[in-house]
Write a protein that holds these residues in place. Sequence first.
Motif: not given
Length: 214
Positions: A116-120, A128-132, A137-144
């Motif tokens: 779920a990597l939207y931008e280079t 670890i956890f992503t909500v898009g 088209s883009k992430p809303l929340f992410s734990i990285d």
Amino acid sequence: FILAANSFMQHPTAYQYNPELGRVELLNFGDVLTQNTAVFAFLHVMAGAFLVSGALVAGIAAWYLVRGRSTDMARACVKFGAWTILVASVGISWTGDSEAKIMVQQQPMKMAAAEALYETAAPASFSIFTVGTLDGSKPLFSIDIPHGLSFLATGTLDGEVQGINNLQAQYEQQFGPGDYKPNIPMAYWMFRLMIGVGMLASVFALWALWATRK
């Protein structure tokens, strides 16, 4: 054969284009079988097969132990299955890591979707956890984990990993208009489910060896 054919479709090897017939023709099937995608995919699948086999043996033997039936035989089988799981887990981790690095070169969109990597990004974090968004088209929340994806994809902590939106724009320019993104939620969560099940099997194996140590 299926692995080789799949690898050929993903990363064409040993081929030439015949303009008279308007088709791509295979030159050397041996080169297809021995290209890195096919080799590591085969080893990864074989390691996974040993893990499943070890889990099956250990699980059935553990059921016999719980039931108090043939306990000596069952205890030995639990240990054998558990060690098979742990050894297979090492093989899965090694081949999976190698496949990930190959994927970045051959199928960058697949890796970007799985993470779920939207931008280079350079460095790129491991999610670890992503909500898009629903349209992907883009992430809303992410734990990285900082630098995690760079290390997984390139072997360095600051390596560049291409993003979904960047690759979409590149492919539109290269191949024409179209949606070149896979089902991002499916790729993202199935990747984590795969890793999670493997880790769960390893935890079970360690617990089984501890529980049967005497």
